[in-house]
Enzyme design. Structure first.
Site: not given
Ligand code: GLN
Length: 533
Positions: A383, A509, A511
């Site tokens: 992310c 994600h 994970e």
């Molecule tokens: N802050 C970033 C976004 O909102 C990444 C979010 C995250 O890592 N879950 O796109």
């Protein structure tokens, strides 16, 4: 199923005794006997969900397939059961009150005074029973957050009292307490447990089973004493001794007969003991792995390992299946700079840059990405970690000065990561990100395609920003390529550098969906790359 059974898990004496792990372990044992089981967490705080909580407060926010932002215990439930959870599996006091107040405004209670009892307790009960009636589970295990005696958890305990009364032997309560060991006198003490059960009794709830968390073996005398003072039979006093890994708890609970005791109380057949074959095979691998794989986990919440719970567990799963012991070094991104990066990361077999929000700690993450990229060290960016990989590539390879994500710098000349179109008019913070599972089509012959051994996957998201497709051609020409896209929206899901040993950034994600019996393919491939010569 009309005769769904309900098991409530409450906690006493202290918090953090591991109600989530006990609930997940019991669920695992019942599942292994062929019952369909789910676990629900009721959280006694006023946030509607934990999505707006700083990870320092409650650890990681876990996201379900249906896009609910939930408590990290749901991660344990999925990792143990290998079955997806949903919004219904996590309910907070905030959500309960919001539902009741919405109903009141609609006029559903017209003429009535709306009160904690019965309206709030009815709403709690509705949310508990929903899993039984709508989702038709044989057994619903409901974990009540907090500790008995807290003002906040009173309505929940009252709902439990009412459900026990209504359902008779179709409902039961497991109470988890602590038996402390006093080093000075060399004694285990049961008084806190007695007091905690007394607090529960004052609210009208008699626990059926006591699980006693302890550092030392409990003697038969201690068990007898607890049984006598707390009105339970000897078999219902279960020892939960500290173990080196949470994945051993189901085996310990089986040895203690927790599943059998529970089934007997619920008047459900307790057939032959399940073998837990695959589970034990994983445990054996976990215990026997001699060689290490060292992973540097770069993030800004490293003071609280729970903030990266699912990532740490996913690394452990993948390392174990690769016959390695995961040695995870948490590295504070704010402490990393060009001068010390080699010193801090040179021992690592793989570098993982973590998800996150906001500007703090970004510079250190970019330094970690650069180090991994330039030194051919296997890299996984998740992310925000993927977004950092894109920013670093833009600055250092494409020579886009001050390239950035618009999240960090609104007026960057090169917004290589930009706000998603449908996020532009969003003003509310709660539950408004791109959340939950989305399709991803994988590009043939990429690392990701090889990892999944498939051209298609579905992964969970939690973000507002995305790769800016205006720059896609420039990135491709310079050697960073998309390896996965959402066909419908055209959003880039994965970026890779094909000339690197293994460099993968995922916007989603992975994970969240790694489980003990099904390690995640991306983590498996990352570890394989990390241990390969
Ligand atoms: N802050 C970033 C976004 O909102 C990444 C979010 C995250 O890592 N879950 O796109």
């Amino acid at each position: 199923m009309p005769d769904t059974r309900y098991v409530f898990v409450t906690g006493g004496v202290a918090s953090s005794l591991g109600k989530g792990i006990i609930s997940a372990s019991l669920a695992k044992l019942l599942q292994a006997r062929g019952y369909s089981v789910t676990i629900q967490k009721l959280d006694p705080y006023l946030n509607v969900d934990p999505g707006t909580l700083n990870p320092y407060e409650h650890g990681e926010c876990y996201v379900t397939e249906d896009g609910a932002e939930t408590d990290l215990d749901l991660g344990h439930y999925e990792r143990f059961l290998n079955v997806p959870t949903s919004q219904a599996n996590n309910v907070t006091t905030g959500r309960i009150y919001q539902n009741v107040i919405n109903k009141e405004r609609k006029g559903d209670y017209l003429g009535k005074t709306v009160q904690i009892i019965p309206h709030i307790t009815d709403e709690i009960k509705r949310n508990i029973k929903l899993l039984g009636t709508k989702h038709k589970f044989d057994v619903v295990i409901t974990e009540i957050g907090g500790t008995v005696g807290d003002i906040e958890s009173l309505p929940y305990v009252e709902a439990v009292r009412q459900m026990k009364w209504e359902l008779g032997n179709r409902a039961m309560v497991i109470h988890l307490t602590l038996v402390p060991y006093l080093k000075a006198s060399g004694e285990l003490k049961t008084k806190p447990t007695q007091h905690s059960v007394k607090a529960l009794l004052e609210t009208g709830v008699q626990p059926d089973v006591l699980v006693l968390r302890t550092e030392q073996e409990l003697s038969p005398d201690i068990r007898k004493k607890v049984a006598l003072f707390c009105n339970v039979d000897n078999k219902s006093v279960i020892q939960s001794i500290d173990v080196p890994t949470i994945y051993e708890v189901p085996v310990k609970m089986q040895e203690e007969g927790l599943d059998e005791t529970v089934l007997n109380k619920l008047q459900l057949p307790a057939n032959k003991k399940p073998e837990l074959k695959e589970w034990k095979a994983f445990l054996t691998k976990l215990k026997n792995a001699k060689k290490e794989v060292k992973i540097g986990l770069v993030g800004k919440y490293v003071e609280l390992a729970d903030a990266y719970k699912s990532i740490i567990e996913a690394l452990i799963h993948a390392a174990t299946y690769n016959d390695r012991k995961a040695k995870i070094e948490l590295i504070h991104s704010e402490s990393l700079n060009n001068e010390n990066v080699a010193e801090k990361l040179k021992e690592m077999d793989g570098i993982l840059v973590a998800p996150g929000f906001g500007h703090r700690g970004i510079d250190g993450k970019l330094v970690a990405v650069k180090y991994a990229r330039e030194n051919n060290i296997p890299f996984l960016g998740i992310c925000l970690g993927m977004q950092c990989a894109v920013i670093e590539f833009a600055r250092d390879v494409l020579k886009y000065d001050n390239a950035n994500s618009r999240e960090m710098d609104h007026s960057t000349p090169y917004p290589v990561i930009d706000l998603m179109e449908d996020q532009k008019n969003v003003t509310d913070m709660g539950g408004t990100m791109r959340l939950g599972a989305y399709d991803c089509t994988l590009t043939k012959n990429t690392n990701s395609h090889k990892a999944y051994a498939s051209e298609h996957t579905k992964e969970r998201h939690r973000h507002r920003y995305e790769f800016n497709n205006e720059y896609l051609k420039a990135f491709e020409a310079a050697g960073m390529k998309p390896a996965g896209c959402n066909q419908e929206t055209g959003l880039v899901e994965i970026m890779e550098i094909p000339s690197h040993k293994w460099f993968v950034g995922v916007q989603f994600h992975p994970e969240y969906s790694s489980t003990v019996l099904k390690p995640h393919p991306i983590f498996m491939a990352f570890i394989r790359a990390a241990i390969s010569e």
